[in-house]
Design a protein around this motif. Structure first.
Motif, mmCIF file in Angstrom:
data_model
loop_
_atom_site.group_PDB
_atom_site.id
_atom_site.type_symbol
_atom_site.label_atom_id
_atom_site.label_comp_id
_atom_site.label_asym_id
_atom_site.label_seq_id
_atom_site.Cartn_x
_atom_site.Cartn_y
_atom_site.Cartn_z
ATOM 1 N N UNK A 117 49.502 52.113 33.691
ATOM 2 C CA UNK A 117 50.212 50.912 34.163
ATOM 3 C C UNK A 117 49.358 49.656 34.035
ATOM 4 N N UNK A 118 48.828 49.472 32.875
ATOM 5 C CA UNK A 118 47.909 48.352 32.671
ATOM 6 C C UNK A 118 48.686 47.039 32.508
ATOM 7 N N UNK A 119 48.287 46.059 33.307
ATOM 8 C CA UNK A 119 48.850 44.717 33.179
ATOM 9 C C UNK A 119 47.725 43.731 32.950
ATOM 10 N N UNK A 120 47.867 42.869 31.972
ATOM 11 C CA UNK A 120 46.919 41.768 31.825
ATOM 12 C C UNK A 120 47.731 40.482 31.760
ATOM 13 N N UNK A 121 47.591 39.655 32.772
ATOM 14 C CA UNK A 121 48.307 38.374 32.798
ATOM 15 C C UNK A 121 47.297 37.248 32.746
ATOM 16 N N UNK A 122 47.640 36.193 32.082
ATOM 17 C CA UNK A 122 46.791 35.006 32.091
ATOM 18 C C UNK A 122 47.524 33.891 32.815
ATOM 19 N N UNK A 123 46.874 33.242 33.777
ATOM 20 C CA UNK A 123 47.535 32.118 34.427
ATOM 21 C C UNK A 123 47.644 30.941 33.457
ATOM 22 N N UNK A 124 48.711 30.182 33.575
ATOM 23 C CA UNK A 124 48.865 28.996 32.739
ATOM 24 C C UNK A 124 48.491 27.785 33.582
ATOM 25 N N UNK A 125 47.597 26.988 33.076
ATOM 26 C CA UNK A 125 47.172 25.815 33.832
ATOM 27 C C UNK A 125 48.216 24.712 33.751
ATOM 28 N N UNK A 126 48.163 23.773 34.654
ATOM 29 C CA UNK A 126 49.083 22.651 34.638
ATOM 30 C C UNK A 126 50.306 22.938 35.481
ATOM 31 N N UNK A 127 51.362 22.194 35.265
ATOM 32 C CA UNK A 127 52.558 22.348 36.077
ATOM 33 C C UNK A 127 52.468 21.484 37.322
ATOM 34 N N UNK A 128 53.549 21.432 38.058
ATOM 35 C CA UNK A 128 53.584 20.594 39.255
ATOM 36 C C UNK A 128 52.872 21.301 40.404
ATOM 37 N N UNK A 129 52.377 20.543 41.394
ATOM 38 C CA UNK A 129 51.546 21.137 42.448
ATOM 39 C C UNK A 129 52.191 22.315 43.178
ATOM 40 N N UNK B 164 50.538 39.057 28.830
ATOM 41 C CA UNK B 164 50.021 39.500 27.534
ATOM 42 C C UNK B 164 50.184 41.003 27.351
ATOM 43 N N UNK B 165 49.856 41.751 28.383
ATOM 44 C CA UNK B 165 50.047 43.205 28.341
ATOM 45 C C UNK B 165 50.790 43.585 29.605
ATOM 46 N N UNK B 166 51.883 44.298 29.457
ATOM 47 C CA UNK B 166 52.764 44.524 30.585
ATOM 48 C C UNK B 166 53.068 46.005 30.727
ATOM 49 N N UNK B 167 52.521 46.611 31.754
ATOM 50 C CA UNK B 167 52.847 47.983 32.131
ATOM 51 C C UNK B 167 52.680 48.969 30.968
ATOM 52 N N UNK B 168 51.475 49.050 30.432
ATOM 53 C CA UNK B 168 51.228 49.992 29.351
ATOM 54 C C UNK B 168 50.623 51.267 29.930
ATOM 55 N N UNK B 169 51.171 52.398 29.532
ATOM 56 C CA UNK B 169 50.633 53.686 29.951
ATOM 57 C C UNK B 169 50.571 54.599 28.731
ATOM 58 N N UNK B 170 49.407 55.087 28.416
ATOM 59 C CA UNK B 170 49.301 56.064 27.327
ATOM 60 C C UNK B 170 47.937 56.727 27.389
ATOM 61 N N UNK B 171 47.748 57.782 26.615
ATOM 62 C CA UNK B 171 46.425 58.370 26.532
ATOM 63 C C UNK B 171 46.068 58.670 25.084
ATOM 64 N N UNK B 172 44.775 58.568 24.825
ATOM 65 C CA UNK B 172 44.279 58.821 23.475
ATOM 66 C C UNK B 172 43.450 60.085 23.540
ATOM 67 N N UNK B 173 43.803 61.070 22.734
ATOM 68 C CA UNK B 173 43.111 62.350 22.795
ATOM 69 C C UNK B 173 41.842 62.354 21.969
ATOM 70 N N UNK C 93 36.242 44.560 28.430
ATOM 71 C CA UNK C 93 35.850 43.175 28.205
ATOM 72 C C UNK C 93 36.811 42.205 28.872
ATOM 73 N N UNK C 94 37.957 42.707 29.312
ATOM 74 C CA UNK C 94 38.951 41.816 29.903
ATOM 75 C C UNK C 94 39.521 42.507 31.128
ATOM 76 N N UNK C 95 38.988 42.208 32.319
ATOM 77 C CA UNK C 95 39.459 42.904 33.519
ATOM 78 C C UNK C 95 40.965 42.749 33.676
ATOM 79 N N UNK C 96 41.683 43.857 33.851
ATOM 80 C CA UNK C 96 43.136 43.769 33.945
ATOM 81 C C UNK C 96 43.592 43.186 35.280
ATOM 82 N N UNK C 97 44.804 42.641 35.292
ATOM 83 C CA UNK C 97 45.388 42.128 36.524
ATOM 84 C C UNK C 97 45.684 43.284 37.469
#
Lengths: 329, 330
Positions: free
Chosen positions: A11-23, A32-41, A66-70
């Motif tokens: 259940x790997x999720x990697x989200x990046x916050x988007x800067x800007x927008x209203x307060x 970027x990566x949403x709920x991935x589950x798999x295994x590599x043998x 290298x990229x801590x998941x959310x």
């Protein structure tokens, strides 16, 4: 979970916050990566397929620590990668290496080949100068270069040779797991075959496990045993490679297969070209993420996320209409 | 030949004198393209494809490059002795080019719309800016850019790779040139986008009856597009042939190797066929046939003498002492 799994992603999720927008606006994020589950043998080559911008490289980086998941977990050799700290993490990380897409920008232009290939050994420590040089020569010969190349610089080599240097560097510490991030897409077609054959040979000799990232289905077909087709951060279809090629269920997989250019001039197939481009991952379509480009999309696809459908043993697909294909088959 | 010939290049040679020796990048190439025809020039990196295309456009900096050509005719007009200024008028209006890397080819600090405007304004001094704007938006629409009026105001970095390539195609077709040279137009793109861009290119070419010179290293790109194919190796043409026949029966071992290297969906084997080694350094070309060190059919004769480009069959020629598929000839 089978005990032969070398890498397991839950259940790997990697989200990046988007800067800007209203307060006081709800903060946007790139999924970027949403709920991935798999295994590599152990010992297999696992294919990760998708277009540019679908999150393949982010996923690879998350697997490599290298990229801590959310949220979600990555297990390597049964150990939770992100629960480890300091020395333990480094020791485990040593067993996983990466080959990059662009061989020129991933090699330091000021280093000669000896510096480049022996750098991982220097970082690890415990090698004398002579040992490192001997090992480097050995590695060069393994990847099809020679001792004479030891003191040349990356700019002296052709694209294919540079990629060989990248491979030699990646295998210098006997990793168990190698991530190949589009290792051939920056190279000439005639060199593709050389690099792929080299990778396959090294896998046999050194018993490595590969995660092979690509956007070209024709390349993946003959080297991967399992694969995932990814679109906008989500898995669309996954399972054993031969089953997916024989019976592609998801419209996206079919579109990717159709996009492969054929040199068979005798039977020109009428191809359905996929329209449009990847939508922005900041505001992904509701429901099925592929609905904006899918020719079969209905109202249901636009509002409801598709269920995971078992097409055949081990072969799954995330599509509302996959069940129709199951009965067909 | 009749007035059907669009581009006729005879004996084109390009050399680069360097401190290390003379690099003979292009060694006497003959190339013809008919009106409305799509011709492909295929070869590996470093074989002189791009230099050839730049020489035809007369874009090579001389010096350092030295260019020599017996005749370089575009639609009956001799370009060989044109000055840079005169050539400037030909470029864009009669012949234009699509480059490989759209991000580099486009100006990053100018909106894409203004860049297309420039093409119109340069070639028609009487055109008003407003007219150019309308023409540019229409050009964007023609190549399938969605909401062209909005994209007109975008900068190159705001567009995706496929869109940028479409903008370049729009620019190339802007003044309806008779010949377009596309230098690896899809190499930097994903397979899905590659298929889209190729179909746009082919559609535009058919619609405007433009001649197209497609330069690529990937034979699969040209399989369904090109009418005729030239295969280039180390500065020389090694095979020329109508596309269909080339795929049916390659005559040069190098062409066979290029075809074999393409991964195919129908493949069942788990080993890729490869051409060993890489293109020889242009400073130290081998003796005899340039391809012989990599050729699996090479004999002693191949190492001694360069074979001539000999005709073999309808519209075909091959530069090889031992062409493949002899039985077809008989």
């Amino acid at each position: 979970m089978s005990d032969k799994a070398l890498v397991r992603v839950e259940h790997l999720n990697v989200f990046f916050p988007v800067r800007g927008g209203l307060p006081f606006e709800k903060k946007k994020q790139v999924e970027a990566v949403c709920d991935m589950t798999f295994e590599i043998r152990q010992g297999e080559t696992f294919g990760l397929i998708g277009e540019s911008g679908c999150g393949k490289t982010t996923l690879a980086n998350a697997i490599l620590g290298m990229r801590p998941p959310t949220s979600g977990k990555v297990f390597f050799k049964g150990q939770d990668l992100y629960a480890l700290k300091g020395k333990d993490f480094k020791a485990l990380r040593r067993d996983m290496q990466m080959i990059f897409q662009d061989p020129l920008s991933s090699l330091n232009p000021r280093f000669d080949v000896l510096d480049i290939i022996s750098e991982p050994m220097q970082i690890r420590g415990g090698f004398s100068e002579e040992e490192m040089e001997a090992r480097t020569v050995e590695l060069l010969e393994m990847v099809g270069l020679s001792k004479e190349d030891l003191h040349r610089h990356p700019s002296d080599f052709s694209g294919g040779q540079r990629q060989r240097i990248g491979i030699a560097r990646a295998i210098s510490l006997h990793p168990a797991f190698l991530v190949c991030d589009e290792p051939v897409s920056a190279l000439d077609v005639s060199v593709h075959a050389q690099i792929l054959n080299l990778l396959m040979r090294l896998q046999k000799e050194l018993g490595m496990t590969y995660l092979f990232i690509s956007h070209n289905l024709a390349v993946v077909k003959s080297i991967c045993s399992h694969m995932i087709v990814m679109y906008l951060g989500k898995a669309m279809e996954w399972g054993p490679t031969d089953k997916i090629y024989k019976n592609p269920v998801h419209p996206y997989t079919r579109a990717l297969l159709d996009a492969v250019l054929d040199i068979d001039v005798d039977n020109k197939k009428e191809k359905k070209l996929i329209q449009g481009e990847l939508p922005s991952p900041i505001d992904p379509p509701k429901g099925c993420r592929f609905c904006t480009r899918c020719e079969y999309a209905t109202e249901k696809c636009r509002t409801e996320a598709p269920p995971t459908v078992k097409v055949e043993p081990g072969h799954y697909c995330a599509c509302h209409f996959a069940e129709g294909c199951v009965s067909e088959a | 030949m009749s007035g059907q010939t669009m581009l006729d290049v005879k004996n084109l040679k390009v050399i680069f004198p360097t401190p290390g020796g003379i690099i003979r990048a292009v060694e006497g190439i003959d190339l013809t393209i008919d009106r409305g025809e799509c011709v492909a020039l295929v070869g590996e990196s470093g074989c002189g494809k791009s230099v050839t295309s730049q020489a035809i456009m007369k874009l090579l900096n001389t010096p350092p490059a030295l260019m020599q050509v017996d005749s370089l005719q575009l639609d009956g007009q001799e370009l060989k002795d044109l000055s840079n200024k005169e050539m400037q008028r030909v470029r864009g209006s009669k012949v234009s080019m699509i480059f490989q890397d759209a991000m580099v080819a486009l100006n990053p600090v100018m909106t894409v719309g203004r860049q297309i405007d420039e093409v119109f304004l340069c070639h028609d001094k009487n055109m008003k800016k407003e007219e150019a704007r309308k023409a540019s938006i229409k050009a964007l629409e023609l190549v399938g850019v969605p909401s062209p009026a909005q994209r007109y105001k975008d900068f190159p970095h705001q567009l995706s790779g496929g869109m940028r390539q479409r903008v370049l195609i729009a620019m190339a077709f802007a003044c309806q040139p008779q010949l377009i040279i596309a230098d690896e137009p899809t190499t930097a793109l994903d397979v899905t986008i590659q298929a889209q861009v190729l179909s746009v290119l082919s559609e535009m070419q058919k619609k405007h009856r433009t001649s197209l010179l497609l330069i690529t290293h990937d034979l699969s790109v040209v399989a369904n597009m090109a009418d005729r194919i030239y295969v280039m190796y180390s500065g020389k043409i090694v095979e020329q042939s109508p596309a269909y026949e080339l795929f049916k029966q390659p005559r040069h071992p190098y062409t066979e190797g290029l075809l074999g290297a393409i991964p195919k969906l129908s493949d069942e084997h788990h080993e890729f066929i490869q051409i060993p080694d890489s293109v020889p350094s242009p400073l130290h070309k081998p003796t005899g046939c340039y391809f012989h060190p990599r050729c699996r059919y090479a004999t002693e004769e191949c190492a001694k003498k360069m074979p001539p480009l000999a005709p073999c069959g309808e519209g075909r020629a091959v530069r090889c002492w031992h062409p493949l598929g002899k039985e077809v000839q008989a």
